[in-house]
Design a protein around this motif. Structure first.
Motif, PDB file in Angstrom:
ATOM      1  N   LYS A   3      12.361 -28.539 -14.767  1.00  0.00           N
ATOM      2  CA  LYS A   3      13.844 -28.216 -14.623  1.00  0.00           C
ATOM      3  C   LYS A   3      13.766 -26.834 -13.869  1.00  0.00           C
ATOM      4  O   LYS A   3      12.974 -25.721 -14.155  1.00  0.00           O
ATOM      5  N   ARG A   4      14.698 -26.594 -12.862  1.00  0.00           N
ATOM      6  CA  ARG A   4      14.924 -25.638 -11.965  1.00  0.00           C
ATOM      7  C   ARG A   4      15.840 -24.781 -12.605  1.00  0.00           C
ATOM      8  O   ARG A   4      17.124 -25.225 -12.523  1.00  0.00           O
ATOM      9  N   VAL A   5      15.446 -23.507 -12.854  1.00  0.00           N
ATOM     10  CA  VAL A   5      16.631 -22.618 -13.767  1.00  0.00           C
ATOM     11  C   VAL A   5      16.478 -21.268 -12.866  1.00  0.00           C
ATOM     12  O   VAL A   5      15.565 -20.525 -12.732  1.00  0.00           O
ATOM     13  N   GLY A   6      17.883 -20.956 -12.500  1.00  0.00           N
ATOM     14  CA  GLY A   6      18.283 -19.630 -11.888  1.00  0.00           C
ATOM     15  C   GLY A   6      18.514 -18.648 -13.017  1.00  0.00           C
ATOM     16  O   GLY A   6      19.080 -19.055 -13.994  1.00  0.00           O
ATOM     17  N   ILE A   7      17.896 -17.520 -13.238  1.00  0.00           N
ATOM     18  CA  ILE A   7      18.350 -16.180 -14.166  1.00  0.00           C
ATOM     19  C   ILE A   7      19.009 -15.181 -13.252  1.00  0.00           C
ATOM     20  O   ILE A   7      18.433 -14.785 -12.368  1.00  0.00           O
ATOM     21  N   LEU A   8      20.146 -14.966 -13.588  1.00  0.00           N
ATOM     22  CA  LEU A   8      21.046 -13.862 -13.053  1.00  0.00           C
ATOM     23  C   LEU A   8      21.067 -12.748 -14.217  1.00  0.00           C
ATOM     24  O   LEU A   8      21.796 -13.106 -15.138  1.00  0.00           O
ATOM     25  N   GLY A   9      20.223 -11.826 -13.891  1.00  0.00           N
ATOM     26  CA  GLY A   9      20.379 -10.501 -14.964  1.00  0.00           C
ATOM     27  C   GLY A   9      21.239  -9.557 -14.423  1.00  0.00           C
ATOM     28  O   GLY A   9      21.690  -9.403 -13.327  1.00  0.00           O
ATOM     29  N   GLY A  10      21.780  -8.810 -15.630  1.00  0.00           N
ATOM     30  CA  GLY A  10      22.482  -7.730 -15.242  1.00  0.00           C
ATOM     31  C   GLY A  10      23.295  -7.212 -16.692  1.00  0.00           C
ATOM     32  O   GLY A  10      22.941  -7.736 -17.777  1.00  0.00           O
ATOM     33  N   CYS A  31      19.476 -26.416  -5.392  1.00  0.00           N
ATOM     34  CA  CYS A  31      19.553 -27.622  -5.965  1.00  0.00           C
ATOM     35  C   CYS A  31      18.954 -27.244  -7.511  1.00  0.00           C
ATOM     36  O   CYS A  31      18.148 -28.059  -8.159  1.00  0.00           O
ATOM     37  N   LEU A  32      19.637 -26.107  -8.052  1.00  0.00           N
ATOM     38  CA  LEU A  32      19.028 -25.892  -9.666  1.00  0.00           C
ATOM     39  C   LEU A  32      19.698 -26.694 -10.377  1.00  0.00           C
ATOM     40  O   LEU A  32      20.514 -27.448 -10.216  1.00  0.00           O
ATOM     41  N   ASP A  33      19.101 -26.939 -11.678  1.00  0.00           N
ATOM     42  CA  ASP A  33      19.814 -27.457 -12.728  1.00  0.00           C
ATOM     43  C   ASP A  33      20.627 -26.845 -13.460  1.00  0.00           C
ATOM     44  O   ASP A  33      21.610 -27.337 -14.206  1.00  0.00           O
ATOM     45  N   GLU A  34      20.308 -25.450 -13.736  1.00  0.00           N
ATOM     46  CA  GLU A  34      21.084 -24.433 -14.370  1.00  0.00           C
ATOM     47  C   GLU A  34      21.228 -23.129 -13.861  1.00  0.00           C
ATOM     48  O   GLU A  34      20.103 -22.696 -13.221  1.00  0.00           O
ATOM     49  N   VAL A  35      22.112 -22.283 -14.137  1.00  0.00           N
ATOM     50  CA  VAL A  35      22.048 -20.754 -13.858  1.00  0.00           C
ATOM     51  C   VAL A  35      22.320 -20.109 -15.241  1.00  0.00           C
ATOM     52  O   VAL A  35      23.413 -20.356 -15.687  1.00  0.00           O
ATOM     53  N   ARG A  36      21.470 -19.202 -15.679  1.00  0.00           N
ATOM     54  CA  ARG A  36      21.619 -18.559 -16.755  1.00  0.00           C
ATOM     55  C   ARG A  36      21.911 -17.268 -16.486  1.00  0.00           C
ATOM     56  O   ARG A  36      21.169 -16.454 -15.771  1.00  0.00           O
ATOM     57  N   ASP A  88       8.366  -8.462 -18.547  1.00  0.00           N
ATOM     58  CA  ASP A  88       8.247  -8.865 -20.018  1.00  0.00           C
ATOM     59  C   ASP A  88       8.951 -10.061 -20.280  1.00  0.00           C
ATOM     60  O   ASP A  88       8.432 -11.020 -21.080  1.00  0.00           O
ATOM     61  N   THR A  89      10.343 -10.166 -19.905  1.00  0.00           N
ATOM     62  CA  THR A  89      11.246 -11.273 -20.012  1.00  0.00           C
ATOM     63  C   THR A  89      10.612 -12.721 -19.490  1.00  0.00           C
ATOM     64  O   THR A  89      10.751 -13.608 -20.096  1.00  0.00           O
ATOM     65  N   ILE A  90      10.234 -12.390 -18.188  1.00  0.00           N
ATOM     66  CA  ILE A  90       9.734 -13.748 -17.508  1.00  0.00           C
ATOM     67  C   ILE A  90       8.581 -14.222 -18.129  1.00  0.00           C
ATOM     68  O   ILE A  90       8.568 -15.624 -18.395  1.00  0.00           O
ATOM     69  N   GLN A  91       7.840 -13.486 -18.553  1.00  0.00           N
ATOM     70  CA  GLN A  91       6.491 -13.762 -19.326  1.00  0.00           C
ATOM     71  C   GLN A  91       6.911 -14.461 -20.645  1.00  0.00           C
ATOM     72  O   GLN A  91       6.485 -15.583 -20.959  1.00  0.00           O
ATOM     73  N   LEU A  92       7.814 -13.901 -21.257  1.00  0.00           N
ATOM     74  CA  LEU A  92       8.136 -14.687 -22.505  1.00  0.00           C
ATOM     75  C   LEU A  92       9.004 -15.983 -22.300  1.00  0.00           C
ATOM     76  O   LEU A  92       8.675 -16.963 -22.915  1.00  0.00           O
ATOM     77  N   LEU A  93       9.955 -16.144 -21.164  1.00  0.00           N
ATOM     78  CA  LEU A  93      10.546 -17.156 -20.793  1.00  0.00           C
ATOM     79  C   LEU A  93       9.567 -18.376 -20.414  1.00  0.00           C
ATOM     80  O   LEU A  93       9.615 -19.589 -20.960  1.00  0.00           O
ATOM     81  N   LYS A  94       8.584 -18.096 -19.789  1.00  0.00           N
ATOM     82  CA  LYS A  94       7.663 -18.831 -19.219  1.00  0.00           C
ATOM     83  C   LYS A  94       6.668 -19.267 -20.309  1.00  0.00           C
ATOM     84  O   LYS A  94       6.283 -20.767 -20.260  1.00  0.00           O
ATOM     85  N   LYS A  95       6.516 -18.860 -21.291  1.00  0.00           N
ATOM     86  CA  LYS A  95       5.722 -18.955 -22.495  1.00  0.00           C
ATOM     87  C   LYS A  95       6.600 -19.677 -23.248  1.00  0.00           C
ATOM     88  O   LYS A  95       5.970 -20.970 -23.689  1.00  0.00           O
ATOM     89  N   GLU A  97       9.268 -22.085 -22.590  1.00  0.00           N
ATOM     90  CA  GLU A  97       9.610 -23.015 -21.540  1.00  0.00           C
ATOM     91  C   GLU A  97       8.611 -23.364 -20.542  1.00  0.00           C
ATOM     92  O   GLU A  97       9.193 -22.886 -19.364  1.00  0.00           O
ATOM     93  N   PRO A  98       7.420 -23.841 -20.728  1.00  0.00           N
ATOM     94  CA  PRO A  98       6.345 -23.951 -19.687  1.00  0.00           C
ATOM     95  C   PRO A  98       6.749 -25.150 -18.449  1.00  0.00           C
ATOM     96  O   PRO A  98       6.257 -25.011 -17.659  1.00  0.00           O
ATOM     97  N   ASN A  99       7.680 -25.958 -18.956  1.00  0.00           N
ATOM     98  CA  ASN A  99       8.327 -27.016 -18.204  1.00  0.00           C
ATOM     99  C   ASN A  99       9.384 -26.595 -17.221  1.00  0.00           C
ATOM    100  O   ASN A  99      10.147 -27.610 -16.708  1.00  0.00           O
ATOM    101  N   HIS A 100       9.667 -25.313 -17.093  1.00  0.00           N
ATOM    102  CA  HIS A 100      10.841 -24.919 -16.365  1.00  0.00           C
ATOM    103  C   HIS A 100      10.339 -24.038 -15.076  1.00  0.00           C
ATOM    104  O   HIS A 100       9.296 -23.419 -15.419  1.00  0.00           O
TER     105      HIS A 100
END
Length: 190
Positions: A3-10, A31-36, A88-95, A97-100
């Motif tokens: 799954k292709r996920v964009g992350i927009l932080g702020g 062509c993302l599946d979602e933007v968070r 830290d956030t990206i490491q946690l997200l990847k852990k 949701e490893p299939n994203h």
């Protein structure tokens, strides 16, 4: 398939049409599946607080994205204590949701700031950064940032907070549901 996920932080204090335009442009271009939309608890690069609560910011994001099926709220940084370091956030997200496959979306203001990011060289190895133009900032960088063409809008949350404080209309600059929330809760008045 991942799954292709964009992350927009702020801080999204308040979220505005510039955020929505950026998210929509990157969503379609890659062509993302979602933007968070990922609000920070404690942004490491900002010192001044606006006086709004985390709950206010979350509610305004929910209202901003309510009419787009592929826009979601990501609360991972709100749930953690301390500064919201992207590494830290990206490491946690990847852990979690490893299939994203994650793409971190930033404006040119943050592209200029990349050399000062916490553990930036390591971060560049674990996620693709996606940049969009944001006047008056420069999007040129030595870091690997995929640039996306997007309509440019000179708008920031700080400009909106100042307009609201002065009683100047923000119609069309924020989602109507957000404007209604700001007015009902008298946010940014003083």
């Amino acid at each position: 398939m991942k799954k292709r996920v964009g992350i927009l932080g702020g801080t999204f204090d308040p979220p505005h049409v510039g955020h929505l335009i950026i998210a929509n442009e990157v969503f379609h271009a890659l062509c993302l599946d979602e933007v968070r939309f990922m609000p920070n608890r404690v942004p490491p690069h900002k010192e001044k607080k606006s006086g709004t609560s985390i709950e206010d910011r979350i509610e305004m994001i929910k209202r901003s994205i309510s009419d787009h099926d592929h826009f979601k709220l990501e609360t991972i940084e709100i749930e953690r204590e301390g500064p919201s370091y992207t590494f830290d956030t990206i490491q946690l997200l990847k852990k979690q949701e490893p299939n994203h496959e994650f793409f971190f979306i930033i404006g040119a203001d943050m592209i200029e700031y990349l050399p000062k990011w916490y553990r930036i060289d390591e971060l560049m190895k674990i996620i693709q950064f996606v940049g969009v133009k944001r006047p008056p900032y420069n999007e040129k960088t030595s870091y690997n940032v995929k640039l996306i063409d997007s309509p440019e809008i000179f708008l920031s949350s700080s400009i909106l907070r100042e307009r609201i404080r002065k009683g100047i209309s923000c119609k069309y600059l924020v989602h109507d549901k957000v404007l209604d929330y700001i007015e009902k809760n008298r946010l940014y008045r003083t």
